[in-house]
Scaffold this motif. Structure first.
Motif, PDB file in Angstrom:
ATOM      1  N   ASP A   9      -6.288   1.819   2.246  1.00  0.00           N
ATOM      2  CA  ASP A   9      -5.907   0.422   2.026  1.00  0.00           C
ATOM      3  C   ASP A   9      -7.104  -0.520   1.926  1.00  0.00           C
ATOM      4  O   ASP A   9      -6.935  -1.741   1.968  1.00  0.00           O
ATOM      5  N   ALA A  26      -6.137   3.475  -2.907  1.00  0.00           N
ATOM      6  CA  ALA A  26      -4.882   4.181  -2.638  1.00  0.00           C
ATOM      7  C   ALA A  26      -5.027   5.646  -3.036  1.00  0.00           C
ATOM      8  O   ALA A  26      -4.053   6.315  -3.354  1.00  0.00           O
ATOM      9  N   ASP A  36      -5.329   9.592  -2.731  1.00  0.00           N
ATOM     10  CA  ASP A  36      -4.899  10.582  -1.759  1.00  0.00           C
ATOM     11  C   ASP A  36      -6.075  10.759  -0.804  1.00  0.00           C
ATOM     12  O   ASP A  36      -7.165  11.181  -1.221  1.00  0.00           O
ATOM     13  N   TYR A  38       0.820  -1.211   0.000  1.00  0.00           N
ATOM     14  CA  TYR A  38       0.000   0.000   0.000  1.00  0.00           C
ATOM     15  C   TYR A  38       0.854   1.263   0.000  1.00  0.00           C
ATOM     16  O   TYR A  38       0.591   2.206  -0.762  1.00  0.00           O
ATOM     17  N   ASP A  39       1.884   1.310   0.836  1.00  0.00           N
ATOM     18  CA  ASP A  39       2.712   2.511   0.929  1.00  0.00           C
ATOM     19  C   ASP A  39       3.391   2.842  -0.394  1.00  0.00           C
ATOM     20  O   ASP A  39       3.642   4.015  -0.697  1.00  0.00           O
ATOM     21  N   GLU A  40       3.675   1.813  -1.200  1.00  0.00           N
ATOM     22  CA  GLU A  40       4.314   2.039  -2.498  1.00  0.00           C
ATOM     23  C   GLU A  40       3.344   2.639  -3.510  1.00  0.00           C
ATOM     24  O   GLU A  40       3.766   3.256  -4.494  1.00  0.00           O
ATOM     25  N   LEU A  71       1.001   4.933  -2.760  1.00  0.00           N
ATOM     26  CA  LEU A  71       0.692   6.322  -2.434  1.00  0.00           C
ATOM     27  C   LEU A  71       1.577   7.276  -3.228  1.00  0.00           C
ATOM     28  O   LEU A  71       2.807   7.182  -3.194  1.00  0.00           O
TER      29      LEU A  71
END
Length: 302
Positions: A160, A277, A279, A102-104, A106
């Motif tokens: 997420d 994902a 913003d 998930y962080d990738e 964003l």
């Protein structure tokens, strides 16, 4: 192992109070949020009826997305296993792979016209009678309240959140309210593609659940879902949080409907996947400024 059995059992929790705080300056208590629900309501396997047209005079916001890529991956069903799935066509976030986190996602590049829509959407690929891929011309994501749901109570998706709609292993017709085919933006729905007049596109429509349990962002078991469909404008007590109902419309060029299939199997195995994902601030603004206010945003025609 089937797609259904292989779904990851990973889930995470996102407090309901945080969700509501991002939408309204209200108490964290669920009862103060005006969330619809009834003791008599039960988890619904499909909407009550097909949405009457992809663009209606109802509160909504949309994102139009070009094709990102094709891959034999499914980061929801087969996370971490490249090449383990039937082929999918991906729209939106361009960083999606079988093992992406998930962080990738964003802030990654997106093919959507809303540049802060970095969510990912994917469906199986349409195949001609020879098994050759028919590339889509694009997709449109429509975000609206479910039929009869009070639009002022909608809560943005938690970060997420993952959802799957439709059945990749269906052995017969699926409800038109979940998976359907149409000619362009026509309100006429069919369980299989029909011949479209003129230059009208052939459109696959997948409608996602609109009631969340308020805790989990993914569950693998079909008997313990984190999201379900509303019924008669209400969410069941087991899933009391109304979220925007996503309808994903995937457009294909005009084509002879005879002998078509999907990469998942028969033409009736249509389905779609969504990974939130966005913003998150932008998503909250869209829910507040479009859905809560009862207006349409980014819609050129009704």
């Amino acid at each position: 192992m089937t797609d259904q059995m292989a779904r990851s059992s990973r889930s995470s929790r996102w407090p309901l109070a945080a969700a509501m705080a991002g939408v309204l300056a209200l108490s964290a208590a669920l009862s103060s949020c005006g969330v619809v629900g009834t003791a008599d309501a039960v988890a619904n396997a499909a909407p009550d009826a097909p949405i009457n047209g992809p663009q209606g005079r109802v509160p909504q916001f949309i994102a139009s997305c070009a094709v990102s890529h094709f891959a034999f991956d499914d980061p929801i069903v087969h996370p971490g296993h490249a090449g383990a799935s039937h082929q999918h066509v991906f729209f939106g976030n361009e960083a999606v792979t079988a093992s992406v986190g998930y962080d990738e996602l964003l802030g990654a590049p997106t093919t959507c016209d809303q540049r802060l829509d970095t969510a990912s959407y994917w469906t199986p690929v349409l195949l001609d009678p020879r098994g050759q891929r028919i590339d889509p011309t694009g997709a449109v994501a429509y975000y609206r309240p479910g039929a009869g749901v009070d639009h002022t109570t909608l809560v943005p998706y938690p970060p997420d959140l993952k959802m799957v709609a439709g059945d990749a292993e269906a052995d017969g017709e699926q409800p038109l309210s979940v998976v359907a085919w149409s000619c362009g933006v026509s309100a006429v729905r069919s369980v299989v593609p029909t011949e479209c007049p003129g230059r009208s596109t052939l459109r696959l429509l997948v409608t996602f659940p609109d009631c969340w349990d308020g805790e989990r962002t993914w569950t693998a078991s079909p008997d313990d879902r984190h999201v379900v469909y509303s019924s008669a404008g209400e969410c069941p007590d087991s899933h009391p949080v109304p979220i925007p109902q996503l309808q994903l419309a995937v457009d294909h060029p005009p084509v002879d409907p005879d002998g078509l299939s999907l990469s998942s199997g028969a033409i009736t195995t249509g389905h779609g996947d969504f990974w939130n994902a966005w913003d998150q601030d932008k998503l909250v603004n869209e829910v507040q400024n479009c859905l809560h206010r009862g207006i349409t945003c980014n819609v050129s025609a009704n």
